[in-house]
Design an enzyme around this catalytic site. Sequence first.
Site, mmCIF file in Angstrom:
data_model
loop_
_atom_site.group_PDB
_atom_site.id
_atom_site.type_symbol
_atom_site.label_atom_id
_atom_site.label_comp_id
_atom_site.label_asym_id
_atom_site.label_seq_id
_atom_site.Cartn_x
_atom_site.Cartn_y
_atom_site.Cartn_z
ATOM 1 N N ASP A 108 -64.269 87.842 -15.084
ATOM 2 C CA ASP A 108 -62.789 88.127 -15.203
ATOM 3 C C ASP A 108 -62.105 87.198 -14.580
ATOM 4 O OD1 ASP A 108 -60.406 89.474 -14.946
ATOM 5 O OD2 ASP A 108 -61.145 91.217 -13.619
ATOM 6 N N GLU A 162 -53.056 82.129 -25.487
ATOM 7 C CA GLU A 162 -52.634 83.621 -25.992
ATOM 8 C C GLU A 162 -53.887 84.674 -24.988
ATOM 9 O OE1 GLU A 162 -51.896 83.920 -29.782
ATOM 10 O OE2 GLU A 162 -50.823 82.137 -30.175
#
Length: 394
Positions: free
Chosen positions: A207, A225
């Site tokens: 993560d 993005e």
Amino acid sequence: MRFSFAGPEKRLTSDGEKESGHQRVLPGISHHVCPTLTRSCFFTFCALEMSKAGALDLASGLGGKIEKDDVLSAVDKYEKYHASFGGLDEERKANYTDMVNKYYDLATSFYEYGWGESFHFAPRWKGESLRESIKRHEHFLALQLGLKPGQKVLDVGCGIGGPLREIARFSSTSVTGLNNNEYQITRGKTLNRVAGVEQTCSFEKADFMKMPFPENSFDAVYAIEATCHAPDAVGCYKEIYRVLKPGQSFAAYEWCMTDAFDPNNRDHLKIKAEIELGDGLPDIRSTRQCLAALKEAGFEVIWEKDLAKDSPLPWYLPLDTSHFSLNSFRLTAIGRFFTKNMVMALEYVGLAPKGSQRVQSFLEKAAEGLVAGGKKEIFTPLYFFLARKPQIES
Ligand SMILES: C[S@@+](CC[C@H](N)C(=O)[O-])C[C@H]1O[C@@H](n2cnc3c(N)ncnc32)[C@H](O)[C@@H]1O
């Protein structure tokens, strides 16, 4: 969603031979399904003729790491996170890992089928193909970061590694791709082997809010993005700051609402909600919020700009149904009609899991939201910034 005619090319190995993924998953299937062909299957065959490997790989990859029988319930759960299904942004932020991973398990195969190995938009010049513009947009980041041969670079939220392979080869650097989606990493490792870049390109499953790297590990960091999925921009940028060496740079392309977005305008809010649903986002931050978050995390901002502003061709052109291009046929209204019918047929005959059409339709909503947001200039996927971690921390 991001549809292009990139499918057939992506399945070529570096020797120019086709990967046989569809044979692996679909031995002898076509003869059995022929008698059950419906009208939509006719369209399917038209599409399959155009891109056999792409279409069958789309079916086999649908659902990612989710068990095929669980895809439909995963779609249900995913949709319920979003505003048009009664979901709240606080819930999406609190459950971002589940929400974003479900999204990419469901959507990755469509992304790859439609858009190729790099899952991002790009500003585009007249006469430039979509593929060329995507690569140039990646090279621009390498240039801005001033990458030098042998440097150790981190790609935050790397997808299946299209940009990572391109940037490593372009700049002779070693790039580590950080990604929390296991299916994408598995796919990325295969593509690294096919491209022969395993020595310089690697993946780490984690993560980006809690990175598994010691502080001051990387010579440069970029994100394309991807950090728009973070529940909290400051927390994410602080992690990037921590792992970057002092005096070194972080560059990114962020998805943002622009100053033209009016939070009291219902039409604007509808467009924002469509993009969040169709792209797995907890909430879309404004360009100003991203800039403030960078500074709060400790970065010195060198320069920033919404690159959509002077792009000669709009970034959303490939998704605009009024646009036709043979080069990006799958993006066109007619190409999307084929894809829709193809997915319907693949699901009907059991080659694609139940729920696949629902994924296709929320991705279609995303395309509508993105085009509307782009046309009204209330949304951009091209907010660029270059920031530096100071040499001596203040
Ligand atoms: C739109 S894709 C862009 C992928 C890639 N940068 C590219 O341009 O091809 C966003 C990526 O961010 C990753 N991502 C989202 N949330 C993440 C998190 N919390 N930690 C790590 N990766 C994450 C997704 O799995 C996905 O690979």
